[in-house]
Design a protein around this motif. Structure first.
Motif: not given
Length: 205
Positions: A91-98, A146-151
């Protein structure tokens, strides 16, 4: 040069990853894809490099049992920040946290590859260290939108816009970070009598 007698009948990628499929296509060898169906739960106290290698071998072995005579490729990657594993955010939020946790720091990726022909297996592990730029939240958000690298483990696709997040990348194999170390894999395939350049030469003969 491989002979018809020594060359495996077919090449199989034991993976559901579209990134690994795209990477293997670079070698210009015909192959099929079979999901390995392997439990990827780490063992108690298992080190990241050991986990990646065990799973790569397990994936290759699982598919090899169902494809007699085939040459099966398995691969796995485990990323760590310090002693903590980093998975796919989802998800976006977890990716931002990472990305917030990773900025200005070095993330280590352990990428293992294995080849199994049903009689024996060979493997290799490549370590990649990525040091990220110390970027503000606005830059991290712009990248994720822009990239949505959630996977993607670590939330950064270095093969695309994610390279702009990097301060440096240290590795013996640039494809390892994407998920399948092709330099190591080419060496392993040659050990089994399947060299991509030999196959290309024979196809043109």
């Amino acid at each position: 040069m491989a002979t018809p007698e020594s060359r495996p009948r077919s090449l199989v990628l034991a993976s559901t990853s579209p990134y690994r499929r795209e990477l293997l296509e670079r070698l210009r060898l015909p192959f099929s894809v079979v999901p390995p169906g392997v439990d990827e739960t780490p063992l108690p106290g298992e080190e990241p490099a050991a986990l990646a290698l065990r799973l790569a071998l397990a994936k290759a072995r699982a598919v090899s049992r169902t494809r007699p005579g085939a040459l099966v490729v398995g691969s796995d990657q485990v990323a760590t920040l310090g002693d903590a594993p980093i998975g796919k955010p989802g998800s976006f939020d977890k990716a931002l946290e990472q990305l917030r946790a990773m900025r200005g720091r070095t993330v280590t990726f352990h990428t293992a590859v294995a080849v199994d022909d049903g009689r024996r297996a060979a493997s290799a592990t490549v370590v990649t260290r990525c040091t990220l730029r110390d970027l503000p939240d606005r830059a991290l958000r712009a990248y994720l939108e822009a990239e949505r690298p959630f996977d993607t483990a670590g939330s950064a696709k270095a093969e695309a816009l994610g390279i702009a997040l990097m301060e440096r990348i240290d590795s013996d194999d640039p494809t390892a970070l994407i998920g399948l170390p092709l330099i190591a894999l080419t060496r392993l395939l040659a050990e089994f009598g399947l060299d991509p350049l030999d196959a290309l030469e024979e196809a043109r003969a």
